[in-house]
Design an enzyme around this catalytic site. Structure first.
Site, PDB file in Angstrom:
ATOM      1  N   TYR A 185     -12.496  -2.950  -3.430  1.00  0.00           N
ATOM      2  CA  TYR A 185     -13.054  -2.938  -2.077  1.00  0.00           C
ATOM      3  C   TYR A 185     -14.586  -3.061  -2.066  1.00  0.00           C
ATOM      4  CZ  TYR A 185      -8.574  -1.680   0.176  1.00  0.00           C
ATOM      5  OH  TYR A 185      -7.293  -1.683   0.669  1.00  0.00           O
ATOM      6  N   ARG A 212       2.404  -6.366   9.575  1.00  0.00           N
ATOM      7  CA  ARG A 212       1.683  -5.314  10.298  1.00  0.00           C
ATOM      8  C   ARG A 212       2.183  -5.184  11.730  1.00  0.00           C
ATOM      9  NH1 ARG A 212      -4.222  -6.989   7.766  1.00  0.00           N
ATOM     10  NH2 ARG A 212      -4.098  -5.727   5.863  1.00  0.00           N
ATOM     11  N   HIS A 263      -2.253  -5.267   1.561  1.00  0.00           N
ATOM     12  CA  HIS A 263      -3.508  -5.983   1.347  1.00  0.00           C
ATOM     13  C   HIS A 263      -3.186  -7.415   0.949  1.00  0.00           C
ATOM     14  CE1 HIS A 263      -7.465  -7.120  -0.162  1.00  0.00           C
ATOM     15  NE2 HIS A 263      -6.813  -7.678  -1.161  1.00  0.00           N
ATOM     16  N   ASN A 305      -2.169   0.125   7.196  1.00  0.00           N
ATOM     17  CA  ASN A 305      -1.628  -1.158   7.664  1.00  0.00           C
ATOM     18  C   ASN A 305      -0.783  -1.885   6.624  1.00  0.00           C
ATOM     19  OD1 ASN A 305      -3.616  -2.133   6.021  1.00  0.00           O
ATOM     20  ND2 ASN A 305      -4.867  -3.042   7.642  1.00  0.00           N
ATOM     21  N   THR A 317      -5.645  -7.561  10.952  1.00  0.00           N
ATOM     22  CA  THR A 317      -6.034  -6.290  10.330  1.00  0.00           C
ATOM     23  C   THR A 317      -5.574  -5.092  11.152  1.00  0.00           C
ATOM     24  OG1 THR A 317      -7.958  -7.402   9.385  1.00  0.00           O
ATOM     25  CG2 THR A 317      -8.025  -4.989   9.471  1.00  0.00           C
ATOM     26  N   LYS A 362       0.824  -1.215   0.000  1.00  0.00           N
ATOM     27  CA  LYS A 362       0.000   0.000   0.000  1.00  0.00           C
ATOM     28  C   LYS A 362       0.862   1.271   0.000  1.00  0.00           C
ATOM     29  CE  LYS A 362      -3.953  -2.143   2.437  1.00  0.00           C
ATOM     30  NZ  LYS A 362      -4.850  -2.011   3.627  1.00  0.00           N
ATOM     31  N   PHE A 394     -15.968   3.354   6.870  1.00  0.00           N
ATOM     32  CA  PHE A 394     -14.635   3.796   6.476  1.00  0.00           C
ATOM     33  C   PHE A 394     -14.349   3.588   4.981  1.00  0.00           C
ATOM     34  CE2 PHE A 394     -14.453  -0.455   8.365  1.00  0.00           C
ATOM     35  CZ  PHE A 394     -13.876  -1.205   7.338  1.00  0.00           C
ATOM     36  N   GLU A 443      -9.679 -10.669  -7.369  1.00  0.00           N
ATOM     37  CA  GLU A 443      -8.812  -9.496  -7.202  1.00  0.00           C
ATOM     38  C   GLU A 443      -7.595  -9.564  -8.143  1.00  0.00           C
ATOM     39  OE1 GLU A 443      -7.965  -9.499  -3.002  1.00  0.00           O
ATOM     40  OE2 GLU A 443     -10.032  -8.991  -2.477  1.00  0.00           O
ATOM     41  N   ARG A 493      -1.685 -14.404   4.528  1.00  0.00           N
ATOM     42  CA  ARG A 493      -2.313 -13.658   5.630  1.00  0.00           C
ATOM     43  C   ARG A 493      -1.545 -13.864   6.931  1.00  0.00           C
ATOM     44  NH1 ARG A 493      -7.068 -10.852   4.377  1.00  0.00           N
ATOM     45  NH2 ARG A 493      -7.584 -10.750   6.583  1.00  0.00           N
TER      46      ARG A 493
END
Ligand code: DAT
Ligand code: MG
Length: 134
Positions: A49, A102, A115, A112, A91, A9, A57, A126, A85
């Site tokens: 998203y 993270r 993704h 964070n 998260t 990100k 948010f 995706e 993950r």
């Protein structure tokens, strides 16, 4: 073999941590099958998203992911979704364990770092959004 879409990100890219982050997925045993430097358009962000459209948010999510350059990658491997993950962590960075991306590099849930797709189906969806040629 599963595919997962990973986004480095804008916060992580701006901090010069792309290489460190990508290396962690490779070390885990996942293989890069696509990668590019890009800036996400608002239209792509909203599609990516889509599951979060109704969340309070959502606007922040879209404005953050479009706020600067990112690196988009598709990694492939056995259980790629779960494996990635685990490398990423929870998260909320304050709940992510030390040793996860993270947990090691972030404090706030809005920024964070990374993704990662959350199911084999979303991995395919995706990856196709960011890399239609795959
Ligand atoms: P993840 O990125 O771990 O899959 P998610 O899909 O539930 O998490 O949410 C997508 C992103 O939205 C997440 O990376 C950061 C942001 N987010 C999630 N929950 C949030 C919250 N309560 N407040 C602000 N941003 C949030
Ligand atoms: Mg998610």
């Amino acid at each position: 073999m599963e595919k997962t879409l990973i986004l480095v990100k804008p916060d992580a890219f701006a901090r010069g941590l792309s290489g460190e982050i990508i290396a962690r997925f490779e070390r885990k045993g996942l293989k890069i099958i696509a990668a590019k430097h890009m800036t996400v358009t608002e239209d792509l962000a909203k599609q990516h998203y889509a599951e979060h459209t109704e969340r309070p948010f959502f606007g922040e999510l879209v404005s953050f992911i479009t706020s600067g350059p990112i690196i988009a990658l598709v990694f492939e491997g056995d259980n790629a979704i779960k494996a990635a993950r685990q490398v990423i962590g929870a998260t909320n960075p304050l709940e992510a364990t030390t040793g996860s991306i993270r947990g090691d590099f972030a404090i706030a849930v809005g920024t964070n770092m990374v993704h990662g797709s959350d199911s084999p189906e979303s991995g395919i969806r995706e990856a196709g959004l960011f890399f239609p040629e795959l």
